[in-house]
Structures are given as structure tokens and as C-alpha cells.
Design a protein around this motif. Structure first.
Motif, mmCIF file in Angstrom:
data_model
loop_
_atom_site.group_PDB
_atom_site.id
_atom_site.type_symbol
_atom_site.label_atom_id
_atom_site.label_comp_id
_atom_site.label_asym_id
_atom_site.label_seq_id
_atom_site.Cartn_x
_atom_site.Cartn_y
_atom_site.Cartn_z
ATOM 1 N N VAL A 1 0.701 -1.347 0.135
ATOM 2 C CA VAL A 1 0.124 0.269 -0.004
ATOM 3 C C VAL A 1 0.922 1.240 0.076
ATOM 4 O O VAL A 1 0.737 2.316 -0.568
ATOM 5 C CB VAL A 1 -1.032 0.045 1.274
ATOM 6 C CG1 VAL A 1 -1.561 1.205 1.343
ATOM 7 C CG2 VAL A 1 -1.800 -0.999 1.105
ATOM 8 N N PHE A 2 2.075 1.038 0.799
ATOM 9 C CA PHE A 2 2.935 2.372 0.844
ATOM 10 C C PHE A 2 3.607 2.490 -0.561
ATOM 11 O O PHE A 2 3.758 3.742 -0.826
ATOM 12 C CB PHE A 2 3.834 2.223 1.934
ATOM 13 C CG PHE A 2 5.036 3.224 2.046
ATOM 14 C CD1 PHE A 2 4.759 4.564 2.455
ATOM 15 C CD2 PHE A 2 6.101 2.845 1.470
ATOM 16 C CE1 PHE A 2 5.486 5.507 2.661
ATOM 17 C CE2 PHE A 2 7.268 4.089 1.563
ATOM 18 C CZ PHE A 2 6.933 5.486 2.047
ATOM 19 N N ARG A 3 3.914 1.460 -1.163
ATOM 20 C CA ARG A 3 4.616 1.573 -2.447
ATOM 21 C C ARG A 3 3.636 2.073 -3.425
ATOM 22 O O ARG A 3 4.110 2.969 -4.331
ATOM 23 C CB ARG A 3 5.149 0.269 -3.053
ATOM 24 C CG ARG A 3 6.682 0.061 -1.954
ATOM 25 C CD ARG A 3 6.948 -1.498 -2.263
ATOM 26 N NE ARG A 3 8.100 -1.566 -1.740
ATOM 27 C CZ ARG A 3 8.845 -2.934 -1.233
ATOM 28 N NH1 ARG A 3 8.184 -3.753 -2.029
ATOM 29 N NH2 ARG A 3 9.916 -3.094 -0.553
ATOM 30 N N ILE A 4 2.568 1.695 -3.608
ATOM 31 C CA ILE A 4 1.588 2.213 -4.430
ATOM 32 C C ILE A 4 1.284 3.736 -4.325
ATOM 33 O O ILE A 4 1.115 4.426 -5.288
ATOM 34 C CB ILE A 4 0.120 1.148 -4.314
ATOM 35 C CG1 ILE A 4 0.329 -0.127 -4.867
ATOM 36 C CG2 ILE A 4 -0.982 2.009 -5.036
ATOM 37 C CD1 ILE A 4 -0.642 -1.088 -4.647
ATOM 38 N N TYR A 5 0.998 3.938 -2.897
ATOM 39 C CA TYR A 5 0.817 5.467 -3.010
ATOM 40 C C TYR A 5 2.026 6.407 -3.189
ATOM 41 O O TYR A 5 1.854 7.393 -4.009
ATOM 42 C CB TYR A 5 0.622 5.650 -1.303
ATOM 43 C CG TYR A 5 0.628 7.002 -1.121
ATOM 44 C CD1 TYR A 5 -0.431 8.067 -1.352
ATOM 45 C CD2 TYR A 5 1.832 7.448 -0.177
ATOM 46 C CE1 TYR A 5 -0.514 9.179 -0.890
ATOM 47 C CE2 TYR A 5 1.590 8.974 0.167
ATOM 48 C CZ TYR A 5 0.652 9.756 -0.088
ATOM 49 O OH TYR A 5 0.610 11.261 0.256
ATOM 50 N N LYS A 6 3.306 5.704 -3.127
ATOM 51 C CA LYS A 6 4.528 6.430 -3.431
ATOM 52 C C LYS A 6 4.418 6.702 -5.031
ATOM 53 O O LYS A 6 4.846 7.921 -5.552
ATOM 54 C CB LYS A 6 5.811 6.088 -3.080
ATOM 55 C CG LYS A 6 6.747 6.875 -2.927
ATOM 56 C CD LYS A 6 8.024 6.221 -2.149
ATOM 57 C CE LYS A 6 9.161 7.195 -2.046
ATOM 58 N NZ LYS A 6 10.198 6.944 -1.217
ATOM 59 N N ILE A 7 4.343 5.516 -5.702
ATOM 60 C CA ILE A 7 4.251 5.508 -7.215
ATOM 61 C C ILE A 7 3.223 6.732 -7.521
ATOM 62 O O ILE A 7 3.455 7.619 -8.516
ATOM 63 C CB ILE A 7 3.867 4.294 -7.676
ATOM 64 C CG1 ILE A 7 5.057 3.379 -7.497
ATOM 65 C CG2 ILE A 7 3.708 4.482 -9.343
ATOM 66 C CD1 ILE A 7 4.924 1.809 -7.757
ATOM 67 N N LEU A 8 1.909 6.469 -7.372
ATOM 68 C CA LEU A 8 0.841 7.628 -7.490
ATOM 69 C C LEU A 8 1.248 8.840 -7.192
ATOM 70 O O LEU A 8 0.806 10.028 -8.034
ATOM 71 C CB LEU A 8 -0.474 7.285 -6.825
ATOM 72 C CG LEU A 8 -0.834 5.721 -7.234
ATOM 73 C CD1 LEU A 8 -2.231 5.479 -6.452
ATOM 74 C CD2 LEU A 8 -1.543 5.675 -8.783
ATOM 75 N N ARG A 9 1.838 9.094 -6.033
ATOM 76 C CA ARG A 9 2.111 10.458 -5.550
ATOM 77 C C ARG A 9 3.333 11.146 -6.599
ATOM 78 O O ARG A 9 3.211 12.292 -6.945
ATOM 79 C CB ARG A 9 2.588 10.557 -4.221
ATOM 80 C CG ARG A 9 2.900 11.926 -3.676
ATOM 81 C CD ARG A 9 3.440 11.830 -2.342
ATOM 82 N NE ARG A 9 4.743 11.411 -2.357
ATOM 83 C CZ ARG A 9 5.615 11.174 -1.067
ATOM 84 N NH1 ARG A 9 5.152 11.590 0.144
ATOM 85 N NH2 ARG A 9 6.607 10.549 -1.299
ATOM 86 N N LYS B 1 14.944 2.771 -5.640
ATOM 87 C CA LYS B 1 15.455 2.268 -4.581
ATOM 88 C C LYS B 1 14.210 1.797 -3.546
ATOM 89 O O LYS B 1 14.378 0.610 -2.851
ATOM 90 C CB LYS B 1 16.168 3.235 -3.584
ATOM 91 C CG LYS B 1 17.551 3.636 -4.402
ATOM 92 C CD LYS B 1 18.522 4.221 -3.537
ATOM 93 C CE LYS B 1 19.808 4.722 -4.149
ATOM 94 N NZ LYS B 1 20.673 5.542 -3.268
ATOM 95 N N SER B 2 13.234 2.526 -3.611
ATOM 96 C CA SER B 2 11.985 2.179 -2.701
ATOM 97 C C SER B 2 11.480 0.898 -3.189
ATOM 98 O O SER B 2 10.600 0.146 -2.562
ATOM 99 C CB SER B 2 10.982 3.451 -2.605
ATOM 100 O OG SER B 2 10.497 3.268 -3.815
ATOM 101 N N ASN B 3 11.365 0.569 -4.582
ATOM 102 C CA ASN B 3 10.889 -0.458 -5.288
ATOM 103 C C ASN B 3 11.512 -1.870 -4.942
ATOM 104 O O ASN B 3 11.112 -2.836 -5.192
ATOM 105 C CB ASN B 3 10.814 -0.294 -6.688
ATOM 106 C CG ASN B 3 9.460 0.931 -6.937
ATOM 107 O OD1 ASN B 3 8.679 0.998 -6.078
ATOM 108 N ND2 ASN B 3 9.738 1.531 -8.058
ATOM 109 N N ILE B 4 12.750 -1.670 -4.488
ATOM 110 C CA ILE B 4 13.670 -2.780 -4.218
ATOM 111 C C ILE B 4 12.882 -3.403 -2.776
ATOM 112 O O ILE B 4 12.629 -2.769 -1.880
ATOM 113 C CB ILE B 4 15.046 -2.510 -3.676
ATOM 114 C CG1 ILE B 4 15.705 -2.133 -4.793
ATOM 115 C CG2 ILE B 4 15.907 -3.719 -3.205
ATOM 116 C CD1 ILE B 4 17.155 -1.582 -4.501
ATOM 117 N N ALA B 5 12.594 -4.894 -3.094
ATOM 118 C CA ALA B 5 11.754 -5.350 -2.171
ATOM 119 C C ALA B 5 12.482 -6.194 -0.956
ATOM 120 O O ALA B 5 11.998 -7.151 -0.289
ATOM 121 C CB ALA B 5 10.851 -6.551 -2.873
#
Length: 205
Positions: free
Chosen positions: A100-108, A125-129
């Protein structure tokens, strides 16, 4: 009635797992990745089937290793299995929180007109799991350590049923604390995501 009682944690696990899979699919879509989720889905399905077996036939399996004729062993197995389910729920909720946090960050990030190179690097970097493996490892380790200490003490001392129940309940409360925290984070980010999508819709109109 017993069938319903044993099925309840499985239904909850299935619901949480489906939410996680849908969010993962949405995350990959927003990243522009078209890879199939088949392998991930099959892995999740296998894990769920293992949980089903442990829930309905686990006592027979553990009877080969422990003296399941003793009531104390049966109770300890049931408590350990319930603690394991609680651990799984916390892990699933934590993974949901991360997606949810990563989806929000991509949309923002996509709503910004001029995206700097620094922001692109941060997003990459944030997309690295790494967050998910660390989360899973941490809670599985917590469960293993707690149960190891519990079993070691039970072999050294004679625990009553009430003592076993209290020790197990304490672990459930630990999991419950993390679960509530993760739920609140998901709720807050979810509201922010809704507001972000609402603003994007108004801009399009």
C-alpha cells in the motif's frame, strides 16, 4: 461445529492472502511490469494447503514425533499452531502495508509535473523489495525463538494448562499489537491514496 471452528483461521488467512495478491498485482502494474504472478500464486497456494493440513491433520503428524496421547502435548501443539496463524496474519498485514505504501508513493510521484533525477532514484530504491524479506524473517524468527524457549521450559518444568494458556496468550498479544499498528498504517495511507486519486480525477475532468 468443530469443522467451523477449525476453518475460521483458514478463511481469515485466505482473505488476507487474496488482498495481498491483488495489491501485488496492482503494484507491478503501476511499475509497468507485465510478469506473471503464477509462480507467486502457486507458492502461496502451497503454503495455504500446508496450513490446511496442519489445522485438520497436524495432530496425527505430530503424533509420530511426540506422545500425543498426553493431553499436555495436544494442548501445546494447538497453542503453537494458533500462535503460528497469528504470526502469518501479522506477516500478511505487514506485506499489505508495504505494498500500500509503495503504491501510494508511485501515484504521488506520477502526479508531479517535473520529476527530478533524485526523486527517480529514490523511487527506484524504494521499489527494491528488501522490506518484505526482512519483515518475514523477523516475525518467523520471533515465533521460532518464542516457541523454542516455551518448549524448552516445558520439558524442564511441569506446566499446568493455565500456564500454557497464559504463555500462549502473551504471544498472541504481541502479535496483536503489531497487527493493530500495521492496520492503522494501512488505514492512514489508504485515506491519503483515496484523496490523491480523487484529486487526480478532478484534474482530469
Amino acid at each position: 461445529m468443530e469443522l467451523l471452528y477449525k476453518s475460521i483461521p483458514l478463511f481469515w488467512t485466505l482473505a488476507e492472502g487474496l488482498i495481498m495478491i491483488v495489491l501485488r498485482q496492482g503494484f507491478l502494474f503501476l511499475r509497468g511490469e507485465k510478469r506473471s504472478q503464477l509462480i507467486f500464486f502457486l507458492f502461496a497456494l502451497c503454503m495455504f494447503l500446508v496450513l490446511v493440513y496442519l489445522r485438520f491433520r497436524g495432530e496425527d503428524c505430530m503424533g509420530l514425533l511426540l506422545d500425543m496421547e498426553r493431553d499436555i502435548n495436544i494442548v501445546m501443539y494447538k497453542k503453537a499452531l494458533w500462535n503460528f496463524f497469528c504470526t502469518i496474519w501479522v506477516i500478511l498485514e505487514g506485506v499489505i502495508m508495504i505494498y500500500v505504501f509503495r503504491i501510494y508513493k508511485i501515484l504521488r510521484t506520477n502526479t508531479k509535473e517535473n520529476e527530478s533525477e533524485k526523486e527517480e532514484t529514490t523511487l527506484l530504491k524504494s521499489n527494491i523489495a528488501w522490506g518484505i524479506p526482512v519483515l518475514v524473517f523477523s516475525f518467523v524468527s520471533l515465533y521460532a525463538f518464542y516457541q523454542y524457549v516455551f518448549i524448552s521450559l516445558s520439558m524442564e518444568y511441569v506446566f499446568s494448562f493455565d500456564t500454557i494458556r497464559m504463555i500462549s496468550t502473551f504471544y498472541i498479544r504481541i502479535c496483536g499489537l503489531f497487527w493493530i499498528i500495521f492496520e492503522w498504517v494501512v488505514a492512514i495511507i489508504g485515506i491519503r491514496t483515496y484523496q490523491l486519486l480523487k484529486d487526480m480525477g478532478e484534474e482530469v475532468q
